[in-house]
Design a protein around this motif. Structure first.
Motif, PDB file in Angstrom:
ATOM      1  N   ILE A 134      19.689 -49.545  -1.034  1.00 15.63           N
ATOM      2  CA  ILE A 134      19.247 -48.176  -0.808  1.00 15.63           C
ATOM      3  C   ILE A 134      20.272 -47.604   0.164  1.00 15.63           C
ATOM      4  O   ILE A 134      20.381 -48.065   1.305  1.00 15.63           O
ATOM      5  N   SER A 135      21.060 -46.643  -0.310  1.00 13.50           N
ATOM      6  CA  SER A 135      22.211 -46.230   0.486  1.00 13.50           C
ATOM      7  C   SER A 135      22.435 -44.724   0.541  1.00 13.50           C
ATOM      8  O   SER A 135      23.508 -44.275   0.944  1.00 13.50           O
ATOM      9  N   LEU A 136      21.456 -43.931   0.144  1.00  7.71           N
ATOM     10  CA  LEU A 136      21.643 -42.481   0.138  1.00  7.71           C
ATOM     11  C   LEU A 136      20.315 -41.816   0.466  1.00  7.71           C
ATOM     12  O   LEU A 136      19.257 -42.254   0.003  1.00  7.71           O
ATOM     13  N   LEU A 137      20.374 -40.764   1.268  1.00  6.87           N
ATOM     14  CA  LEU A 137      19.208 -39.959   1.587  1.00  6.87           C
ATOM     15  C   LEU A 137      19.486 -38.551   1.078  1.00  6.87           C
ATOM     16  O   LEU A 137      20.494 -37.944   1.449  1.00  6.87           O
ATOM     17  N   VAL A 138      18.618 -38.056   0.193  1.00  6.08           N
ATOM     18  CA  VAL A 138      18.807 -36.742  -0.428  1.00  6.08           C
ATOM     19  C   VAL A 138      17.715 -35.797   0.065  1.00  6.08           C
ATOM     20  O   VAL A 138      16.521 -36.106  -0.037  1.00  6.08           O
ATOM     21  N   ILE A 139      18.139 -34.645   0.572  1.00  9.16           N
ATOM     22  CA  ILE A 139      17.216 -33.640   1.091  1.00  9.16           C
ATOM     23  C   ILE A 139      17.087 -32.510   0.070  1.00  9.16           C
ATOM     24  O   ILE A 139      18.087 -31.985  -0.428  1.00  9.16           O
ATOM     25  N   HIS A 140      15.842 -32.163  -0.219  1.00 12.49           N
ATOM     26  CA  HIS A 140      15.507 -31.129  -1.192  1.00 12.49           C
ATOM     27  C   HIS A 140      14.632 -30.065  -0.516  1.00 12.49           C
ATOM     28  O   HIS A 140      14.207 -30.227   0.613  1.00 12.49           O
ATOM     29  N   ASN A 141      14.304 -29.015  -1.291  1.00 13.53           N
ATOM     30  CA  ASN A 141      13.206 -28.135  -0.894  1.00 13.53           C
ATOM     31  C   ASN A 141      12.374 -27.818  -2.117  1.00 13.53           C
ATOM     32  O   ASN A 141      12.852 -27.873  -3.252  1.00 13.53           O
ATOM     33  N   ILE A 142      11.111 -27.508  -1.869  1.00 10.05           N
ATOM     34  CA  ILE A 142      10.178 -27.182  -2.948  1.00 10.05           C
ATOM     35  C   ILE A 142       9.048 -26.332  -2.378  1.00 10.05           C
ATOM     36  O   ILE A 142       8.652 -26.500  -1.220  1.00 10.05           O
ATOM     37  N   SER A 143       8.561 -25.414  -3.192  1.00 11.04           N
ATOM     38  CA  SER A 143       7.350 -24.662  -2.874  1.00 11.04           C
ATOM     39  C   SER A 143       6.695 -24.281  -4.191  1.00 11.04           C
ATOM     40  O   SER A 143       7.376 -23.944  -5.154  1.00 11.04           O
ATOM     41  N   LEU A 144       5.385 -24.384  -4.219  1.00  8.36           N
ATOM     42  CA  LEU A 144       4.632 -24.066  -5.433  1.00  8.36           C
ATOM     43  C   LEU A 144       3.368 -23.301  -5.075  1.00  8.36           C
ATOM     44  O   LEU A 144       2.587 -23.791  -4.255  1.00  8.36           O
ATOM     45  N   PHE A 185       9.109 -38.596  -0.198  1.00  7.99           N
ATOM     46  CA  PHE A 185       8.406 -37.929   0.900  1.00  7.99           C
ATOM     47  C   PHE A 185       8.412 -36.418   0.729  1.00  7.99           C
ATOM     48  O   PHE A 185       9.346 -35.852   0.155  1.00  7.99           O
ATOM     49  N   LEU A 186       7.395 -35.780   1.293  1.00  8.50           N
ATOM     50  CA  LEU A 186       7.316 -34.328   1.445  1.00  8.50           C
ATOM     51  C   LEU A 186       7.028 -34.045   2.909  1.00  8.50           C
ATOM     52  O   LEU A 186       6.138 -34.687   3.502  1.00  8.50           O
ATOM     53  N   ILE A 187       7.771 -33.108   3.477  1.00 10.66           N
ATOM     54  CA  ILE A 187       7.496 -32.654   4.843  1.00 10.66           C
ATOM     55  C   ILE A 187       7.050 -31.203   4.760  1.00 10.66           C
ATOM     56  O   ILE A 187       7.812 -30.324   4.368  1.00 10.66           O
ATOM     57  N   GLU A 188       5.787 -30.978   5.124  1.00 12.67           N
ATOM     58  CA  GLU A 188       5.215 -29.643   5.050  1.00 12.67           C
ATOM     59  C   GLU A 188       5.658 -28.791   6.235  1.00 12.67           C
ATOM     60  O   GLU A 188       6.293 -29.282   7.171  1.00 12.67           O
ATOM     61  N   ARG A 189       5.326 -27.507   6.201  1.00 10.97           N
ATOM     62  CA  ARG A 189       5.769 -26.549   7.215  1.00 10.97           C
ATOM     63  C   ARG A 189       5.334 -26.959   8.619  1.00 10.97           C
ATOM     64  O   ARG A 189       6.050 -26.706   9.582  1.00 10.97           O
ATOM     65  N   ASP A 190       4.181 -27.596   8.740  1.00 16.74           N
ATOM     66  CA  ASP A 190       3.691 -28.015  10.057  1.00 16.74           C
ATOM     67  C   ASP A 190       4.230 -29.367  10.493  1.00 16.74           C
ATOM     68  O   ASP A 190       3.854 -29.888  11.535  1.00 16.74           O
ATOM     69  N   GLU A 222       9.024 -28.573   2.416  1.00 17.84           N
ATOM     70  CA  GLU A 222       8.326 -27.421   1.867  1.00 17.84           C
ATOM     71  C   GLU A 222       9.081 -26.170   2.311  1.00 17.84           C
ATOM     72  O   GLU A 222       9.163 -25.869   3.499  1.00 17.84           O
ATOM     73  N   GLY A 223       9.673 -25.487   1.334  1.00 23.77           N
ATOM     74  CA  GLY A 223      10.452 -24.312   1.671  1.00 23.77           C
ATOM     75  C   GLY A 223      11.229 -23.790   0.479  1.00 23.77           C
ATOM     76  O   GLY A 223      11.003 -24.208  -0.665  1.00 23.77           O
ATOM     77  N   THR A 224      12.138 -22.885   0.782  1.00 20.37           N
ATOM     78  CA  THR A 224      13.002 -22.267  -0.221  1.00 20.37           C
ATOM     79  C   THR A 224      14.430 -22.267   0.294  1.00 20.37           C
ATOM     80  O   THR A 224      14.675 -22.508   1.476  1.00 20.37           O
ATOM     81  N   ASP A 225      15.360 -21.971  -0.590  1.00 20.27           N
ATOM     82  CA  ASP A 225      16.774 -21.940  -0.204  1.00 20.27           C
ATOM     83  C   ASP A 225      17.059 -20.921   0.892  1.00 20.27           C
ATOM     84  O   ASP A 225      17.946 -21.123   1.712  1.00 20.27           O
ATOM     85  N   ASP A 226      16.333 -19.803   0.883  1.00 22.97           N
ATOM     86  CA  ASP A 226      16.722 -18.672   1.725  1.00 22.97           C
ATOM     87  C   ASP A 226      15.779 -18.350   2.881  1.00 22.97           C
ATOM     88  O   ASP A 226      15.970 -17.366   3.569  1.00 22.97           O
ATOM     89  N   PRO A 253      21.119 -22.460   1.799  1.00 24.76           N
ATOM     90  CA  PRO A 253      21.856 -21.965   2.969  1.00 24.76           C
ATOM     91  C   PRO A 253      21.001 -21.798   4.218  1.00 24.76           C
ATOM     92  O   PRO A 253      21.542 -21.739   5.327  1.00 24.76           O
ATOM     93  N   ALA A 254      19.692 -21.732   4.087  1.00 30.14           N
ATOM     94  CA  ALA A 254      18.830 -21.604   5.267  1.00 30.14           C
ATOM     95  C   ALA A 254      18.632 -22.936   5.984  1.00 30.14           C
ATOM     96  O   ALA A 254      18.098 -22.967   7.092  1.00 30.14           O
ATOM     97  N   PHE A 255      19.071 -24.037   5.367  1.00 21.43           N
ATOM     98  CA  PHE A 255      18.900 -25.348   6.001  1.00 21.43           C
ATOM     99  C   PHE A 255      19.938 -25.528   7.101  1.00 21.43           C
ATOM    100  O   PHE A 255      21.132 -25.265   6.905  1.00 21.43           O
ATOM    101  N   ASP A 256      19.509 -25.987   8.264  1.00 21.52           N
ATOM    102  CA  ASP A 256      20.353 -26.126   9.446  1.00 21.52           C
ATOM    103  C   ASP A 256      20.919 -27.550   9.543  1.00 21.52           C
ATOM    104  O   ASP A 256      20.351 -28.423  10.196  1.00 21.52           O
TER     105      ASP A 256
END
Length: 183
Positions: free
Chosen positions: A29-39, A77-82, A119-123, A169-172
């Motif tokens: 296991i050698s990679l960590l991938v960060i995504h965003n999602i909202s539904l 994993f999912l990390i919610e807004r809180d 939990e979020g969007t690109d912008d 682009p909103a990801f820091d």
């Protein structure tokens, strides 16, 4: 939060097992991938991401849900807004988060990666609590899987350019650099 190395499940986070996984091929296991999602898109705190990853999303609740009704996807994993963390798939198994992907000339990133959805969007900016949880979880995973070096933490857009844009682009990224999670 603590990772059980025998099971690949974290203690101290919510468990919401997804049927959308399969055995990970032999190897590291050698990679960590960060995504965003909202539904639905742009809506937070709905519980629909959890339903989506469990194939329980009701297509009658939103027009967008009809478009994604036949997809079978998951993330580890999912990390919610809180900042709340939910685990869907054991780290020892292959979650279905990356799709057609390539990192460092190696295709099929699901085989060797762990996927974290924010939990979020690109912008829209992500919340402080999400970064705090991401940094804690990222450090835990890097300790458990030393092949996940700071150079091997990336966005979905990095492994599927032209097809995916998240975390957007909103990801820091600088915040993760300062925490020594990424370079």
């Amino acid at each position: 939060m603590q990772l059980d190395h025998a099971t690949g499940w974290c203690r101290g986070v919510r468990h919401c097992p997804s049927p959308n996984f399969n055995p990970r091929p032999e190897g590291e296991i050698s990679l960590l991938v960060i995504h965003n999602i909202s539904l639905p898109p742009g809506c937070f705190g709905t519980g629909k991401v959890q339903q989506f990853f469990q194939n329980r999303l009701s297509v009658d609740e939103h027009d967008f849900f009809r478009e994604i009704a036949n997809l079978q996807v998951s993330a580890h994993f999912l990390i919610e807004r809180d900042g709340a963390i939910t685990q869907f798939v054991s780290c020892l198994d292959r979650a279905w988060h990356a799709g057609v992907s390539c990192f460092a000339s190696r295709e099929g990133c699901n085989d060797f990666s762990i996927g974290i959805e924010l939990e979020g969007t690109d912008d829209q900016p992500f919340d402080d609590a999400q970064y705090d949880s991401l940094i804690r979880l990222g450090r835990l995973l890097q300790q458990a899987y030393p092949a996940i070096t700071p150079e091997r933490v990336c966005g979905h857009s990095d492994i599927a350019p032209g097809r995916k844009t998240d975390p957007g682009p909103a990801f820091d990224w600088q915040r993760l650099r300062e925490a020594a999670i990424v370079v």
